[in-house]
Design a protein around this motif. Sequence first.
Motif, PDB file in Angstrom:
ATOM      1  N   THR A  78     -16.284  73.393  54.922  1.00 30.54           N
ATOM      2  CA  THR A  78     -15.959  71.970  54.984  1.00 30.54           C
ATOM      3  C   THR A  78     -14.762  71.804  55.922  1.00 30.54           C
ATOM      4  O   THR A  78     -13.725  72.435  55.717  1.00 30.54           O
ATOM      5  CB  THR A  78     -15.619  71.419  53.587  1.00 30.54           C
ATOM      6  N   PRO A  79     -14.886  70.986  56.956  1.00 28.53           N
ATOM      7  CA  PRO A  79     -13.792  70.854  57.921  1.00 28.53           C
ATOM      8  C   PRO A  79     -12.516  70.286  57.285  1.00 28.53           C
ATOM      9  O   PRO A  79     -12.565  69.385  56.448  1.00 28.53           O
ATOM     10  CB  PRO A  79     -14.344  69.875  58.960  1.00 28.53           C
ATOM     11  N   ALA A  80     -11.395  70.822  57.720  1.00 20.84           N
ATOM     12  CA  ALA A  80     -10.095  70.372  57.223  1.00 20.84           C
ATOM     13  C   ALA A  80      -9.905  68.872  57.469  1.00 20.84           C
ATOM     14  O   ALA A  80      -9.372  68.161  56.620  1.00 20.84           O
ATOM     15  CB  ALA A  80      -8.982  71.165  57.901  1.00 20.84           C
ATOM     16  N   ALA A  81     -10.372  68.397  58.607  1.00 21.72           N
ATOM     17  CA  ALA A  81     -10.215  66.975  58.919  1.00 21.72           C
ATOM     18  C   ALA A  81     -10.982  66.097  57.933  1.00 21.72           C
ATOM     19  O   ALA A  81     -10.530  65.005  57.589  1.00 21.72           O
ATOM     20  CB  ALA A  81     -10.670  66.699  60.346  1.00 21.72           C
ATOM     21  N   PHE A  82     -12.134  66.573  57.462  1.00 22.17           N
ATOM     22  CA  PHE A  82     -12.888  65.815  56.462  1.00 22.17           C
ATOM     23  C   PHE A  82     -12.128  65.798  55.139  1.00 22.17           C
ATOM     24  O   PHE A  82     -12.072  64.773  54.457  1.00 22.17           O
ATOM     25  CB  PHE A  82     -14.296  66.385  56.279  1.00 22.17           C
ATOM     26  N   LEU A  83     -11.532  66.924  54.754  1.00 24.22           N
ATOM     27  CA  LEU A  83     -10.724  66.961  53.528  1.00 24.22           C
ATOM     28  C   LEU A  83      -9.592  65.940  53.618  1.00 24.22           C
ATOM     29  O   LEU A  83      -9.351  65.185  52.666  1.00 24.22           O
ATOM     30  CB  LEU A  83     -10.152  68.365  53.301  1.00 24.22           C
ATOM     31  N   ALA A  84      -8.905  65.914  54.753  1.00 29.10           N
ATOM     32  CA  ALA A  84      -7.807  64.959  54.946  1.00 29.10           C
ATOM     33  C   ALA A  84      -8.314  63.518  54.888  1.00 29.10           C
ATOM     34  O   ALA A  84      -7.669  62.647  54.302  1.00 29.10           O
ATOM     35  CB  ALA A  84      -7.099  65.235  56.271  1.00 29.10           C
ATOM     36  N   ASP A  85      -9.482  63.270  55.481  1.00 28.71           N
ATOM     37  CA  ASP A  85     -10.064  61.934  55.463  1.00 28.71           C
ATOM     38  C   ASP A  85     -10.357  61.491  54.026  1.00 28.71           C
ATOM     39  O   ASP A  85     -10.116  60.348  53.653  1.00 28.71           O
ATOM     40  CB  ASP A  85     -11.329  61.889  56.314  1.00 28.71           C
ATOM     41  N   CYS A  86     -10.863  62.416  53.205  1.00 25.91           N
ATOM     42  CA  CYS A  86     -11.144  62.105  51.800  1.00 25.91           C
ATOM     43  C   CYS A  86      -9.876  61.727  51.056  1.00 25.91           C
ATOM     44  O   CYS A  86      -9.871  60.800  50.235  1.00 25.91           O
ATOM     45  CB  CYS A  86     -11.835  63.287  51.116  1.00 25.91           C
ATOM     46  N   VAL A  87      -8.775  62.418  51.348  1.00 25.08           N
ATOM     47  CA  VAL A  87      -7.486  62.083  50.723  1.00 25.08           C
ATOM     48  C   VAL A  87      -7.055  60.682  51.137  1.00 25.08           C
ATOM     49  O   VAL A  87      -6.635  59.871  50.303  1.00 25.08           O
ATOM     50  CB  VAL A  87      -6.400  63.121  51.081  1.00 25.08           C
ATOM     51  N   ARG A  88      -7.172  60.375  52.426  1.00 24.90           N
ATOM     52  CA  ARG A  88      -6.775  59.039  52.908  1.00 24.90           C
ATOM     53  C   ARG A  88      -7.606  57.942  52.249  1.00 24.90           C
ATOM     54  O   ARG A  88      -7.073  56.914  51.816  1.00 24.90           O
ATOM     55  CB  ARG A  88      -6.906  58.957  54.425  1.00 24.90           C
ATOM     56  N   VAL A  89      -8.921  58.127  52.152  1.00 20.03           N
ATOM     57  CA  VAL A  89      -9.786  57.117  51.533  1.00 20.03           C
ATOM     58  C   VAL A  89      -9.423  56.958  50.057  1.00 20.03           C
ATOM     59  O   VAL A  89      -9.358  55.836  49.545  1.00 20.03           O
ATOM     60  CB  VAL A  89     -11.278  57.464  51.720  1.00 20.03           C
ATOM     61  N   SER A  90      -9.174  58.051  49.367  1.00 27.22           N
ATOM     62  CA  SER A  90      -8.783  57.979  47.958  1.00 27.22           C
ATOM     63  C   SER A  90      -7.496  57.169  47.799  1.00 27.22           C
ATOM     64  O   SER A  90      -7.393  56.312  46.917  1.00 27.22           O
ATOM     65  CB  SER A  90      -8.594  59.393  47.396  1.00 27.22           C
ATOM     66  N   GLU A  91      -6.554  57.433  48.674  1.00 22.12           N
ATOM     67  CA  GLU A  91      -5.269  56.720  48.637  1.00 22.12           C
ATOM     68  C   GLU A  91      -5.457  55.232  48.949  1.00 22.12           C
ATOM     69  O   GLU A  91      -4.942  54.369  48.252  1.00 22.12           O
ATOM     70  CB  GLU A  91      -4.315  57.372  49.647  1.00 22.12           C
ATOM     71  N   GLU A  92      -6.213  54.930  50.002  1.00 25.26           N
ATOM     72  CA  GLU A  92      -6.426  53.543  50.422  1.00 25.26           C
ATOM     73  C   GLU A  92      -7.157  52.720  49.367  1.00 25.26           C
ATOM     74  O   GLU A  92      -6.870  51.549  49.169  1.00 25.26           O
ATOM     75  CB  GLU A  92      -7.235  53.495  51.726  1.00 25.26           C
ATOM     76  N   ARG A  93      -8.120  53.330  48.688  1.00 26.54           N
ATOM     77  CA  ARG A  93      -8.955  52.590  47.739  1.00 26.54           C
ATOM     78  C   ARG A  93      -8.563  52.811  46.287  1.00 26.54           C
ATOM     79  O   ARG A  93      -9.204  52.253  45.393  1.00 26.54           O
ATOM     80  CB  ARG A  93     -10.417  52.973  47.940  1.00 26.54           C
ATOM     81  N   SER A  94      -7.555  53.644  46.044  1.00 24.51           N
ATOM     82  CA  SER A  94      -7.137  53.977  44.676  1.00 24.51           C
ATOM     83  C   SER A  94      -8.345  54.379  43.831  1.00 24.51           C
ATOM     84  O   SER A  94      -8.556  53.867  42.730  1.00 24.51           O
ATOM     85  CB  SER A  94      -6.403  52.804  44.031  1.00 24.51           C
ATOM     86  N   ALA A  95      -9.137  55.285  44.383  1.00 25.34           N
ATOM     87  CA  ALA A  95     -10.379  55.693  43.732  1.00 25.34           C
ATOM     88  C   ALA A  95     -10.568  57.197  43.864  1.00 25.34           C
ATOM     89  O   ALA A  95     -10.026  57.828  44.772  1.00 25.34           O
ATOM     90  CB  ALA A  95     -11.572  54.975  44.365  1.00 25.34           C
ATOM     91  N   VAL A  96     -11.362  57.741  42.958  1.00 28.93           N
ATOM     92  CA  VAL A  96     -11.810  59.117  43.085  1.00 28.93           C
ATOM     93  C   VAL A  96     -12.754  59.156  44.279  1.00 28.93           C
ATOM     94  O   VAL A  96     -13.595  58.272  44.448  1.00 28.93           O
ATOM     95  CB  VAL A  96     -12.554  59.563  41.801  1.00 28.93           C
ATOM     96  N   VAL A  97     -12.625  60.174  45.108  1.00 34.03           N
ATOM     97  CA  VAL A  97     -13.554  60.354  46.220  1.00 34.03           C
ATOM     98  C   VAL A  97     -14.401  61.589  45.925  1.00 34.03           C
ATOM     99  O   VAL A  97     -13.869  62.644  45.576  1.00 34.03           O
ATOM    100  CB  VAL A  97     -12.831  60.512  47.568  1.00 34.03           C
ATOM    101  N   VAL A  98     -15.704  61.426  46.054  1.00 36.18           N
ATOM    102  CA  VAL A  98     -16.654  62.511  45.848  1.00 36.18           C
ATOM    103  C   VAL A  98     -17.453  62.684  47.135  1.00 36.18           C
ATOM    104  O   VAL A  98     -18.089  61.739  47.598  1.00 36.18           O
ATOM    105  CB  VAL A  98     -17.611  62.209  44.662  1.00 36.18           C
ATOM    106  N   ALA A  99     -17.385  63.886  47.698  1.00 36.36           N
ATOM    107  CA  ALA A  99     -18.158  64.181  48.904  1.00 36.36           C
ATOM    108  C   ALA A  99     -19.600  64.472  48.504  1.00 36.36           C
ATOM    109  O   ALA A  99     -19.857  65.113  47.482  1.00 36.36           O
ATOM    110  CB  ALA A  99     -17.563  65.360  49.645  1.00 36.36           C
ATOM    111  N   VAL A 100     -20.518  63.991  49.316  1.00 35.56           N
ATOM    112  CA  VAL A 100     -21.952  64.172  49.045  1.00 35.56           C
ATOM    113  C   VAL A 100     -22.678  64.521  50.339  1.00 35.56           C
ATOM    114  O   VAL A 100     -22.170  64.289  51.431  1.00 35.56           O
ATOM    115  CB  VAL A 100     -22.580  62.906  48.418  1.00 35.56           C
ATOM    116  N   ARG A 101     -23.881  65.068  50.183  1.00 32.31           N
ATOM    117  CA  ARG A 101     -24.800  65.303  51.285  1.00 32.31           C
ATOM    118  C   ARG A 101     -26.123  64.668  50.913  1.00 32.31           C
ATOM    119  O   ARG A 101     -26.465  64.574  49.735  1.00 32.31           O
ATOM    120  CB  ARG A 101     -25.022  66.813  51.516  1.00 32.31           C
ATOM    121  N   PRO A 102     -26.900  64.228  51.902  1.00 32.15           N
ATOM    122  CA  PRO A 102     -28.214  63.653  51.604  1.00 32.15           C
ATOM    123  C   PRO A 102     -29.158  64.712  51.042  1.00 32.15           C
ATOM    124  O   PRO A 102     -29.059  65.887  51.384  1.00 32.15           O
ATOM    125  CB  PRO A 102     -28.727  63.147  52.958  1.00 32.15           C
ATOM    126  N   VAL A 103     -30.074  64.275  50.201  1.00 34.13           N
ATOM    127  CA  VAL A 103     -31.123  65.160  49.683  1.00 34.13           C
ATOM    128  C   VAL A 103     -32.207  65.248  50.749  1.00 34.13           C
ATOM    129  O   VAL A 103     -32.679  64.222  51.250  1.00 34.13           O
ATOM    130  CB  VAL A 103     -31.695  64.624  48.351  1.00 34.13           C
TER     131      VAL A 103
END
Length: 190
Positions: A78-103
Motif C-alpha cells: 500500500t503506497p505511503a501517499a495513500f496512507l497519508a491521504d486516508c489520515v487527511r480524509v479521516s481528519e477532514e471528515r471526523s470519520a473512520v476511514v476504511v480502504a477498500v478494493r472493488p470485487v
Amino acid sequence: MTTDPYDIASIPPTLGAVVEAERGSLPFALIHGEGLVACAAWALGEAGITPIDHGTSWAALIESGEPLVLHDALCPMTPAAFLADCVRVSEERSAVVVAVRPVTDTVKQVEDGYVGATIDRDALVVVTSPIVLPAVVVASLDGLSSYDFATLAGQLAARFPVVTLEAPPAGRRVASLDDVRLLEALTRPA
C-alpha cells in the motif's frame, strides 16, 4: 513521467500499527526480498506516521490524543501517499476511514445448498488497508474487538461515521504465496 495520484504532504501527528496477529506466517513471507510486515512498517514511516509497538497500551493511545492507523501486514505494498491521504480524509471528515478494493470475482447466492443468482458486484467491496481511527474514536474504545479488518470495519460502521476510499491496485490484500508473487509482479520497479 508518471505522477503519483496521492501527494504526501504533512499530516497531523498520527500513530500507526502494523497488524499481523491472526494471520499465520504469511506476514513474514518475502516480497522484493523483504518481509511483508517490514514493507508495511516502512510505508507507515514514509507516510509520516509514527509506528507503535505491540506493547503500547490502549490507555497510552487514548492519552496521546492522536489518530491511529491500522495497517494490515497482508497489504504490504500500500503506497505511503495513500496512507497519508486516508489520515487527511479521516481528519477532514471526523470519520473512520476504511480502504477498500472493488470485487472482481463473480459472486453467487447460495440457497439451501443450491447455487443461485449472480450478485451485482458493483455494490460489493473488499476491505483492505488501512483503517484510520480518529482520536475521538480511539478514546471511545477499550481496544480492538477484532484483528479481522472486514469484521472490524463492520463493527466500527455500526457505531461511528465511516468513509470508504478505494485503495490503489498495489494496496491489494494477499491471502497466499501465489498472491504475494502476483503482487510482487504488479509492483516490480520499472
